[in-house]
Scaffold this motif. Structure first.
Motif, short mmCIF file in Angstrom:
data_model
loop_
_atom_site.label_atom_id
_atom_site.label_comp_id
_atom_site.label_asym_id
_atom_site.label_seq_id
_atom_site.Cartn_x
_atom_site.Cartn_y
_atom_site.Cartn_z
N GLY A 213 0.82 -1.20 0.00
CA GLY A 213 0.00 0.00 0.00
C GLY A 213 0.86 1.26 0.00
N ALA A 214 0.49 2.23 0.86
CA ALA A 214 1.17 3.52 0.89
C ALA A 214 2.66 3.35 1.19
CB ALA A 214 0.53 4.42 1.94
N PHE A 215 3.52 3.77 0.25
CA PHE A 215 4.96 3.58 0.38
C PHE A 215 5.70 4.92 0.44
CE2 PHE A 215 9.20 2.54 -1.44
CZ PHE A 215 9.58 1.55 -0.55
N MET A 216 5.44 5.79 -0.54
CA MET A 216 6.03 7.13 -0.54
C MET A 216 4.97 8.15 -0.92
SD MET A 216 9.82 6.83 -2.21
CE MET A 216 11.02 5.60 -1.67
N ALA A 217 5.17 9.38 -0.47
CA ALA A 217 4.15 10.41 -0.58
C ALA A 217 4.15 11.10 -1.94
CB ALA A 217 4.36 11.45 0.52
N SER A 218 3.05 11.82 -2.20
CA SER A 218 3.03 12.73 -3.35
C SER A 218 3.85 13.96 -3.00
CB SER A 218 1.59 13.13 -3.69
OG SER A 218 1.04 13.94 -2.66
N VAL A 219 4.38 14.62 -4.01
CA VAL A 219 5.22 15.80 -3.79
C VAL A 219 4.79 16.91 -4.75
CG1 VAL A 219 7.56 16.72 -3.73
CG2 VAL A 219 7.15 14.33 -3.11
N ASP A 220 4.55 18.10 -4.18
CA ASP A 220 4.32 19.31 -4.97
C ASP A 220 5.37 20.33 -4.62
OD1 ASP A 220 1.55 19.24 -6.46
OD2 ASP A 220 1.18 18.31 -4.51
N MET A 221 5.96 20.96 -5.63
CA MET A 221 6.88 22.08 -5.42
C MET A 221 6.12 23.37 -5.71
SD MET A 221 9.60 20.55 -4.47
CE MET A 221 10.51 19.01 -4.61
N MET A 222 5.85 24.14 -4.65
CA MET A 222 5.04 25.35 -4.76
C MET A 222 5.91 26.60 -4.69
SD MET A 222 1.90 26.61 -2.28
CE MET A 222 0.62 25.59 -3.04
N ASN A 223 5.56 27.61 -5.49
CA ASN A 223 6.25 28.90 -5.50
C ASN A 223 5.26 29.99 -5.14
OD1 ASN A 223 8.69 27.68 -6.98
ND2 ASN A 223 7.03 27.34 -8.44
N ILE A 224 5.65 30.87 -4.23
CA ILE A 224 4.78 31.99 -3.84
C ILE A 224 5.57 33.29 -3.96
CG2 ILE A 224 3.32 33.01 -2.05
CD1 ILE A 224 3.01 30.26 -0.80
N THR A 225 5.02 34.23 -4.71
CA THR A 225 5.57 35.58 -4.75
C THR A 225 4.69 36.47 -3.87
OG1 THR A 225 6.43 35.30 -6.99
CG2 THR A 225 6.17 37.57 -6.20
N VAL A 226 5.28 36.97 -2.80
CA VAL A 226 4.56 37.82 -1.84
C VAL A 226 4.86 39.27 -2.20
CG1 VAL A 226 4.22 38.38 0.59
CG2 VAL A 226 4.84 36.04 -0.08
N HIS A 227 3.83 39.99 -2.60
CA HIS A 227 3.99 41.40 -2.98
C HIS A 227 3.87 42.31 -1.76
CE1 HIS A 227 4.02 40.42 -7.22
NE2 HIS A 227 2.93 39.68 -7.04
N GLY A 228 4.38 43.50 -1.89
CA GLY A 228 4.29 44.50 -0.82
C GLY A 228 4.46 45.90 -1.40
N LYS A 229 4.75 46.82 -0.54
CA LYS A 229 5.04 48.20 -0.95
C LYS A 229 6.33 48.60 -0.25
CE LYS A 229 3.25 52.93 -0.59
NZ LYS A 229 2.17 53.78 0.00
N GLY A 230 7.41 48.64 -1.03
CA GLY A 230 8.72 48.87 -0.44
C GLY A 230 8.94 50.31 0.00
N GLY A 231 10.05 50.52 0.70
CA GLY A 231 10.39 51.87 1.16
C GLY A 231 11.61 51.86 2.07
N HIS A 232 11.82 52.97 2.74
CA HIS A 232 12.98 53.13 3.62
C HIS A 232 12.79 52.31 4.89
CE1 HIS A 232 16.33 54.85 5.74
NE2 HIS A 232 16.62 55.66 4.71
N GLY A 233 13.87 51.63 5.32
CA GLY A 233 13.80 50.82 6.53
C GLY A 233 13.54 51.65 7.77
N ALA A 234 13.79 52.98 7.69
CA ALA A 234 13.55 53.86 8.83
C ALA A 234 12.11 54.33 8.92
CB ALA A 234 14.48 55.08 8.75
#
Length: 445
Positions: A213-234
């Protein structure tokens, strides 16, 4: 070292003494393999010293093709990347398919072996990287060749068609998919059975592991691009920080398996890569995440994917992003399906292995969350029962020491993983040949 090798050389003898009386055909395989072993270990070292990355296995594939042609197989090359298939027709009978993989990993070997790899290759990103057989595919190929040699040498003991498949690009999940898109099952007699093995980094050399029966798992390679609003670290109050948002998402993902998936269903979510920003004092516009998702059930897989989408979107909206700036989520194709061993076939082979090696050397092993695209051999229009089994590859003295001291052994994909060639190779050939002979009807069941 001399004493060590003397001890090792006795291990296969002990194994076979503990086994039940064997058929004449299996005994012939063992005797033949013993005579061939020096040649086989030389092949193993050659493969170990000269690894090639996924989709670059040109020289390795050439070695496999030459070996099969020497044994009078009909060979088809370039069948999906550098994949190849050899067909040996030996009268009327079942068709048995045996598969090996050929590719290596982008790792610098640190085993200290005299035949350690110093090879380098070009990865998918175009970078020049060290290459190592850190998953034991060199063991797999050596067993593959040894099995082909043994079965053809005793061809009077069985009838049927032997199909040997050497697959490219298992590590990135492309290889089996490429072979089937190239028409593998249309190019060969339809297999009655497909079998494979994988070396195991915790099981003693000389032992076989199995799981119906169950021997090895399914595998998905997922990519996520997280958007934001950049600026000065200060002035973080003038930005929408994608680094913070990514951190919130990562922590939220940890509750999917622990709080949304049935505890009886195996599942894993791993964030393996986070990339964002360039300097200390600038908040970037985006962060990129890479995840691996693992499960056994298609329903659980879909539940995980849906939960990641939901949590990502809700947290992005909460952070103040507009709908057109929500995280972008993609999954690499092809996805690797779960490897589910056919129960009847597995039980049949366990009986064979127990007869060969003794009950104490045939071990049931829990399902693993690693993935293997051998699963695809069971999932085509032509339905074929499959079984993959574990081949112990670790010096028994090291396993004993690990258990006594509570220290971890080097894992697969580790730069220090070093299989013990003998008796691993001999055991693998005996097991694979014994399995094939039984499926051809040559061994009493």
């Amino acid at each position: 070292m001399k004493v060590l090798y003397i001890i090792i050389s006795l291990l296969p003898v002990v194994t076979f003494l503990n086994a039940q009386p064997r058929s004449a055909a299996v005994k012939q395989v063992e005797d033949y393999t013993t005579k061939q072993y020096t040649s086989l270990e030389k092949l193993y070292r050659q493969l170990h010293e000269n690894p090639e990355l996924s989709l670059h296995e040109e020289k390795t594939s050439g070695i496999m093709a030459r070996e099969l042609r020497t044994l009078n197989f009909d060979v088809i090359e370039k069948l999906g990347g550098h994949g190849l298939v050899g067909i040996f027709r030996n009268g009327k009978g079942p068709t048995v398919l045996i598969r090996t993989d050929m590719d290596a990993l982008p790792l610098e070997e640190k085993t200290g072996l005299p035949y350690a790899s110093t090879a380098r290759g070009v990865n998918a990103a175009g970078a020049n990287v060290p290459v190592m057989h850190a998953c034991g595919h060199d063991i797999h190929m050596t067993v593959f060749v040894g099995t082909a040699r043994a079965l053809t040498a005793i061809r009077k003991q069985w009838k049927g068609t032997l199909v040997m498949v050497a697959q490219s690009s298992e590590e990135n999940g492309f290889g089996a998919d490429l072979m089937f898109k190239a028409g593998l099952y249309d190019s060969i007699p339809t297999p009655d059975y497909a079998i494979a093995l994988h070396d195991n980094a915790t099981l003693e050399a000389g032992k076989i592991g199995y799981r119906a029966g169950a021997f090895m798992a399914s595998v998905d390679m997922m990519n996520i691009t997280v958007h934001g609003k950049g600026g000065h670290g200060a002035a973080p109050h003038t930005t929408i920080d994608p680094v913070v948002l990514s951190a919130e998402m990562i922590m939220a993902f940890q509750t999917i398996v622990s709080r949304e998936i049935n505890p009886l269903e195996p599942a894993v979510i791993t964030v393996g890569s986070i990339h964002g920003g360039a300097v200390h004092n600038i908040i970037p516009d985006e962060v990129k995440l890479q995840l691996t998702l693992r499960s056994y059930s298609p329903e659980v897989r879909q539940q995980i994917i849906a939960a990641i989408h939901k949590k990502s979107e809700h947290l992005a909206l909460q952070a103040g992003l507009s709908p057109d700036k929500l995280p972008e989520i993609t999954i690499n194709e092809p996805q690797t399906p779960a490897t589910i061993n056919d129960t009847d076939l597995t039980n049949r082979l366990v009986h064979v292995f127990t007869q060969q090696f003794g009950k104490e050397n045939v071990v049931e092993i829990p399902p693993a969350m690693v993935g293997e695209d051998f699963s695809r051999f069971a999932l085509q229009d032509k339905k074929v029962p499959i079984c993959m089994f574990w081949l112990g590859a670790v010096d028994p003295a090291l396993v004993k020491k690990s258990k006594e001291q509570g220290t971890a052994l080097p894992s697969l994909h580790s730069s220090t993983f070093a299989p013990l060639p003998e008796p691993t190779i001999k055991t693998g050939i005996a097991a694979m040949s014994g399995a094939a002979l039984n499926l051809f009807g040559s061994v009493i069941r």
